[in-house]
Design an enzyme around this catalytic site. Structure first.
Site, short mmCIF file in Angstrom:
data_model
loop_
_atom_site.label_atom_id
_atom_site.label_comp_id
_atom_site.label_asym_id
_atom_site.label_seq_id
_atom_site.Cartn_x
_atom_site.Cartn_y
_atom_site.Cartn_z
N ASN A 9 0.87 -1.18 0.00
CA ASN A 9 0.00 0.00 0.00
C ASN A 9 0.90 1.23 0.00
OD1 ASN A 9 -1.86 2.00 0.37
ND2 ASN A 9 -2.36 1.44 2.48
N LYS A 11 0.10 4.34 -0.16
CA LYS A 11 -0.47 5.53 0.49
C LYS A 11 -0.19 6.77 -0.39
CE LYS A 11 0.05 3.10 4.81
NZ LYS A 11 0.21 3.11 6.25
N HIS A 95 -9.35 1.42 5.09
CA HIS A 95 -8.03 1.51 5.73
C HIS A 95 -8.15 2.44 6.94
CE1 HIS A 95 -3.87 2.52 6.50
NE2 HIS A 95 -3.57 1.40 5.87
N GLU A 97 -6.40 4.73 8.07
CA GLU A 97 -6.15 6.16 7.83
C GLU A 97 -7.39 6.83 7.25
OE1 GLU A 97 -2.53 5.49 5.67
OE2 GLU A 97 -1.62 4.81 7.54
N GLU A 167 -5.21 -4.93 10.47
CA GLU A 167 -4.13 -3.97 10.71
C GLU A 167 -4.41 -3.22 12.02
OE1 GLU A 167 -2.05 -2.70 6.81
OE2 GLU A 167 -3.80 -1.42 7.06
N GLY A 173 2.96 2.02 10.80
CA GLY A 173 3.96 3.07 10.68
C GLY A 173 4.69 3.39 11.97
N SER A 212 3.69 -2.38 10.24
CA SER A 212 5.13 -2.48 10.46
C SER A 212 5.71 -3.84 10.02
CB SER A 212 5.49 -2.19 11.92
OG SER A 212 5.15 -0.85 12.25
#
Ligand code: 13P
Length: 250
Positions: A9, A11, A95, A97, A167, A173, A212
């Site tokens: 991904n 992003k 996702h 985010e 996730e 991250g 991660s």
């Protein structure tokens, strides 16, 4: 046996020129992955979807988001027919985010999942709890609601085309990846809900871990029975690192 799947991904990274460079290199990456019977894909920004798909038509190329409506007055949005015109067959949905910064809910995710499936596309549906929810012991109820509400109304037949990614938000991250035991426990839990919803089809649905994931830790996840691959952010951007992920996935 479920096929292993590695999805990068990207992003909000890579210009079209940078995406083109990766896409050219991905021809060799794909051969390498195929030699190991692993599926690979990437989710570039909308602007680079065509350049990547055109350069490597056999690579799985997905959008990072999509609007459930076919067309209309929705400034800034992209529809399913627009993706299909570019030959794009996959999209991420939900996702974290997008849930955090763009107020996506299980309900809006459900609309997207249903619209993608109705158009014979593959939703890669993302679920996962926040750090606060994890610390409060709420992982399973949160994930269960995300799965049940996000997949509401999906038929057993269409469920074959689903891919799920677990996730945990606290691992994205941050370098703090979930242990393989935690990841397996939640992925197994997800499969039991999928079994309740879709019966035997649940055994065919790929469930990925994300958060991660690096070339150095991907192998430990792949040894777990309910983890079928990885959704990778940072470590998917460089070709060398992507190649190492394929090397170490199994
Ligand atoms: P990182 O691999 O950079 O933690 O990102 C994970 C992710 O959000 C993939 O969708």
């Amino acid at each position: 046996m479920r096929t292993k799947l590695l999805v990068g991904n990207w992003k909000m990274n890579k210009t079209r020129a940078e995406a083109l460079d990766f896409a050219k290199a991905s021809i060799e990456l794909l051969k390498f992955a195929q030699s190991k019977q692993i599926q690979i894909g990437v989710t570039p920004t909308y602007l680079s979807l065509d350049v990547v798909k055109h350069t490597n038509p056999n690579l799985i190329v997905g959008a990072q988001n999509v609007n459930a409506k076919e067309s209309g007055a929705y400034t800034g949005e992209i529809s399913i027919p627009m993706l299909k015109e570019l030959g794009i067959e996959w999209s991420l949905v939900g996702h974290s985010e997008r849930r955090t910064y763009y107020a996506e809910t299980n309900h809006t995710c459900n609309e997207k999942v249903l619209a993608l499936l109705a158009n014979k596309m593959t939703p890669l549906y993302c679920v996962g709890e926040t750090l606060g929810q994890f610390e409060a012991g709420l992982t399973k109820p949160i994930v269960e609601a995300q799965i049940r509400e996000g997949l509401k109304g999906v038929s057993q037949e269409d469920a074959r085309h689903l891919v799920i990614a677990y996730e945990p938000v606290w691992s994205i991250g941050t370098g703090k990846n979930a242990s393989k035991e935690i990841a397996e426990d939640v992925c197994h839990f997800i499969r039991t809900i999928l079994k309740d919803l879709f019966g035997g089809v649940s055994e065919k649905i790929q469930i990925l871990y994300g958060g991660s994931v690096k070339p150095t830790n991907i192998k430990e996840y792949m040894a777990m029975p309910n983890i079928d691959g990885a959704l990778v952010g940072g470590a998917s951007l460089a070709v060398d690192s992507f190649a190492q992920l394929i090397e170490n996935i199994g």
